[in-house]
Design a protein around this motif. Structure first.
Motif, PDB file in Angstrom:
ATOM      1  N   GLN A 257      47.231  38.058  36.735  1.00  0.00           N
ATOM      2  CA  GLN A 257      46.911  37.217  37.892  1.00  0.00           C
ATOM      3  C   GLN A 257      45.424  37.275  38.229  1.00  0.00           C
ATOM      4  O   GLN A 257      44.834  36.266  38.630  1.00  0.00           O
ATOM      5  N   GLU A 258      44.805  38.435  38.070  1.00  0.00           N
ATOM      6  CA  GLU A 258      43.379  38.576  38.357  1.00  0.00           C
ATOM      7  C   GLU A 258      42.540  37.692  37.432  1.00  0.00           C
ATOM      8  O   GLU A 258      41.543  37.096  37.860  1.00  0.00           O
ATOM      9  N   TYR A 261      43.118  33.669  38.495  1.00  0.00           N
ATOM     10  CA  TYR A 261      43.188  33.478  39.949  1.00  0.00           C
ATOM     11  C   TYR A 261      43.027  32.023  40.374  1.00  0.00           C
ATOM     12  O   TYR A 261      43.438  31.641  41.474  1.00  0.00           O
TER      13      TYR A 261
END
Length: 287
Positions: A257-258, A261
């Motif tokens: 997810q990072e 984003y």
């Protein structure tokens, strides 16, 4: 009428049998890897014969198999299923294609699979496919479970050869495989189910990532998400479906997810073998 859906991956094969109303009649799961890049044909026939023995006669089958990414492998798998089940109503997809067809509602979409291997595959509104990665454990599958475990083992041998510093994951690695020393890890290569056995360590490594594991995960996810962005940009979409056992790891999912984003991520938790059975019903149900 009865329909069978089969999901074959790097660590297991699952099957769902349904009737013409879509009701589940039977669920089958066998804990053995069946990826076409690492299992020989005779062993594959024995495994599929075991599935056949646990089901009744069926009227249609849809198969989703990891490693079935080329027309040659699809034909090979189709011939085996026709021989064992003695019917012609069979469709074979690779693991990415099968999920796309299950999710397709008329608009472009894409999915990333991160399990034993890795694959990014998308489909436009006209059902034209685009893909990146998933070229097998010897050449690719970066960010997948086999690749992660292999990278950890490689670094363990580098430590043994005094080419790097110690990392605590090496002790856990030896304990996991019941090895007295790093040299004994070489025996993993000779196991019949080596791909399943080697990739199984990734789940343990992700529970409490050490510095080395964090470095390897960042390396793998950096490559995997770059591929995802290329596919999404080519389709002109912002949404990405996630599938595969690695996304069940809170740490792996958070890191993914990072890197992504700016995109909308949608974990898909549906049962693939059930979805394949429903596709078989859709394709082969007759009045």
């Amino acid at each position: 009428m009865k329909f069978l859906g089969i999901d074959g991956g790097g660590t297991h094969i699952a099957a769902s049998l349904i009737n013409e109303s879509g009701d589940i009649l039977k669920k089958i799961e066998i804990e053995t890897g069946v990826n076409l890049t690492s299992v020989d044909q005779e062993r594959l026939k024995r495994i599929i014969s075991t599935v056949k023995a646990k089901t009744t006669e069926v009227d249609g089958i849809v198969v989703s198999f990891s490693g079935a990414g080329t027309s040659q492998r699809k034909i090979q798998l189709l011939d085996i299923f026709k021989e064992i089940f003695d019917i012609d109503n069979i469709v074979v997809y690779n693991d990415g294609e099968s999920i796309l067809y299950s999710l397709f509602k008329g608009s472009s979409l894409a999915i990333v699979i991160a399990g034993t291997g890795s694959l990014i595959i998308g489909m436009d509104k006209d059902q034209n496919m685009v893909r990146s990665g998933g070229w097998g454990h010897l050449f690719d599958d970066v960010g997948g479970g086999f690749w992660i475990s292999t990278r950890i083992i490689q670094e363990a041998f580098r430590f043994r050869d005094k080419l790097r510093e110690f990392d605590p994951i090496f002790n856990l690695l030896l304990k996991f495989y019941s090895c007295e020393n790093i040299e004994e890890l070489t025996s993993l290569q000779g196991k019949k189910d080596f791909k399943t056995i080697i990739s199984s360590f990734t789940k343990k490594a992700l529970e409490k990532p050490t510095n080395l594991v964090e470095e390897i995960i960042n390396e793998g996810i950096s490559d995997l998400t770059l591929r995802c962005k290329k596919i999404l940009d080519s389709l002109g979409i912002n949404d990405l479906y996630l599938s595969g056992s690695l996304f069940k790891s809170e740490y792996y999912l958070q890191k993914f997810q990072e890197f992504m984003y700016n995109y909308s991520l949608h974990p898909s938790n549906f049962d693939v073998s059930e979805q394949m059975a429903l596709l078989a019903r859709k394709y082969f149900l007759t009045e």
